[in-house]
Scaffold this motif. Sequence first.
Motif, mmCIF file in Angstrom:
data_model
loop_
_atom_site.group_PDB
_atom_site.id
_atom_site.type_symbol
_atom_site.label_atom_id
_atom_site.label_comp_id
_atom_site.label_asym_id
_atom_site.label_seq_id
_atom_site.Cartn_x
_atom_site.Cartn_y
_atom_site.Cartn_z
ATOM 1 N N LEU A 130 46.219 45.375 36.912
ATOM 2 C CA LEU A 130 45.169 45.773 35.965
ATOM 3 C C LEU A 130 44.161 44.830 35.558
ATOM 4 O O LEU A 130 42.981 44.953 35.505
ATOM 5 C CB LEU A 130 45.744 46.174 34.603
ATOM 6 N N LEU A 131 44.513 43.415 35.617
ATOM 7 C CA LEU A 131 43.636 42.330 35.169
ATOM 8 C C LEU A 131 42.748 42.139 36.102
ATOM 9 O O LEU A 131 41.595 41.977 36.090
ATOM 10 C CB LEU A 131 44.320 41.069 34.934
ATOM 11 N N LEU A 132 43.013 42.109 37.529
ATOM 12 C CA LEU A 132 42.232 41.869 38.589
ATOM 13 C C LEU A 132 41.110 43.064 38.826
ATOM 14 O O LEU A 132 40.205 42.939 39.302
ATOM 15 C CB LEU A 132 42.928 41.523 39.953
ATOM 16 N N GLN A 133 41.678 44.090 38.662
ATOM 17 C CA GLN A 133 40.833 45.382 38.733
ATOM 18 C C GLN A 133 39.759 45.422 37.434
ATOM 19 O O GLN A 133 38.397 45.433 37.725
ATOM 20 C CB GLN A 133 41.651 46.793 38.263
ATOM 21 N N HIS A 134 40.184 44.939 36.412
ATOM 22 C CA HIS A 134 39.304 44.670 35.169
ATOM 23 C C HIS A 134 38.114 43.398 35.763
ATOM 24 O O HIS A 134 36.921 43.643 35.643
ATOM 25 C CB HIS A 134 39.838 44.188 33.889
ATOM 26 N N ILE A 135 38.601 42.631 36.434
ATOM 27 C CA ILE A 135 37.904 41.193 36.991
ATOM 28 C C ILE A 135 36.875 41.998 37.891
ATOM 29 O O ILE A 135 35.493 41.658 37.857
ATOM 30 C CB ILE A 135 38.615 40.198 37.430
ATOM 31 N N GLU A 136 37.354 42.715 38.736
ATOM 32 C CA GLU A 136 36.490 43.562 39.825
ATOM 33 C C GLU A 136 35.466 44.234 39.139
ATOM 34 O O GLU A 136 34.300 44.134 39.566
ATOM 35 C CB GLU A 136 37.358 44.218 40.620
ATOM 36 N N GLU A 137 35.790 44.953 38.146
ATOM 37 C CA GLU A 137 34.589 45.688 37.414
ATOM 38 C C GLU A 137 33.570 44.783 36.686
ATOM 39 O O GLU A 137 32.376 45.312 36.862
ATOM 40 C CB GLU A 137 35.340 46.705 36.441
ATOM 41 N N CYS A 138 34.239 43.791 36.184
ATOM 42 C CA CYS A 138 33.079 43.060 35.338
ATOM 43 C C CYS A 138 32.460 42.236 36.232
ATOM 44 O O CYS A 138 30.995 41.933 35.888
ATOM 45 C CB CYS A 138 33.962 42.161 34.235
ATOM 46 N N TRP A 139 33.064 41.635 37.097
ATOM 47 C CA TRP A 139 32.608 40.535 37.860
ATOM 48 C C TRP A 139 31.837 40.790 39.266
ATOM 49 O O TRP A 139 30.743 40.226 39.735
ATOM 50 C CB TRP A 139 33.183 39.257 37.856
ATOM 51 N N PHE A 140 32.032 42.113 39.716
ATOM 52 C CA PHE A 140 31.736 42.224 41.278
ATOM 53 C C PHE A 140 30.742 43.297 41.100
ATOM 54 O O PHE A 140 29.875 43.516 42.212
ATOM 55 C CB PHE A 140 32.866 42.724 42.003
ATOM 56 N N LYS A 141 31.022 44.334 40.280
ATOM 57 C CA LYS A 141 30.241 45.450 40.032
ATOM 58 C C LYS A 141 28.766 45.328 39.718
ATOM 59 O O LYS A 141 28.518 45.645 38.539
ATOM 60 C CB LYS A 141 30.668 46.598 39.657
ATOM 61 N N THR A 142 27.905 44.516 40.218
ATOM 62 C CA THR A 142 26.449 44.342 39.550
ATOM 63 C C THR A 142 25.610 45.663 40.083
ATOM 64 O O THR A 142 25.704 45.826 41.210
ATOM 65 C CB THR A 142 25.943 42.892 39.809
ATOM 66 N N LYS A 143 24.762 45.859 39.295
ATOM 67 C CA LYS A 143 23.769 47.001 39.776
ATOM 68 C C LYS A 143 22.376 46.152 39.773
ATOM 69 O O LYS A 143 21.960 45.405 38.947
ATOM 70 C CB LYS A 143 23.675 48.234 38.532
#
Length: 148
Positions: A130-143
């Motif tokens: 869950l933590l790493l999924q959250h990190i992925e959403e917050c830090w990798f998904k730039t629009k």
Amino acid sequence: MNIGEDKKKFSILIIEDNPADIRMMQEIFKESNTKTNIHVAYNGIEALEFLNKKEKHQNQLKPNLILLDLNIPLIDGFEVLKEIKTNNKLKDIPVIILTTSNTKENFSKAQEFEANCFITKPLDYDEYTLLLQHIEECWFKTKPSHHI
């Protein structure tokens, strides 16, 4: 979603000396929707050599994100963080402190040295996921709309 966005690989430097934590993070990122290149430094000296492109790391690209444990050998996480955030070539890399040391003093010191985030390590695989999924959403998904 843009197809080119899916193909982009994010480079992550994990600075951690616990093999179990490293393995867990590698597995979780491998299963994620984001394509990643994972690099590991097991101590502070190795981390700084990687970041400063010394010796065998000359051809490495600058990571997009650093996950940093505070309790690492040779040079501790705070010194590594300080080196990153005072180096003009490195200071723009987001650094997430991921540690078991969740004292107020450590939090304040991480804040003082300009860590981008301070997180207490999860206790099990599901929490790590869950933590790493959250990190992925917050830090990798730039629009593109977020760029100036």
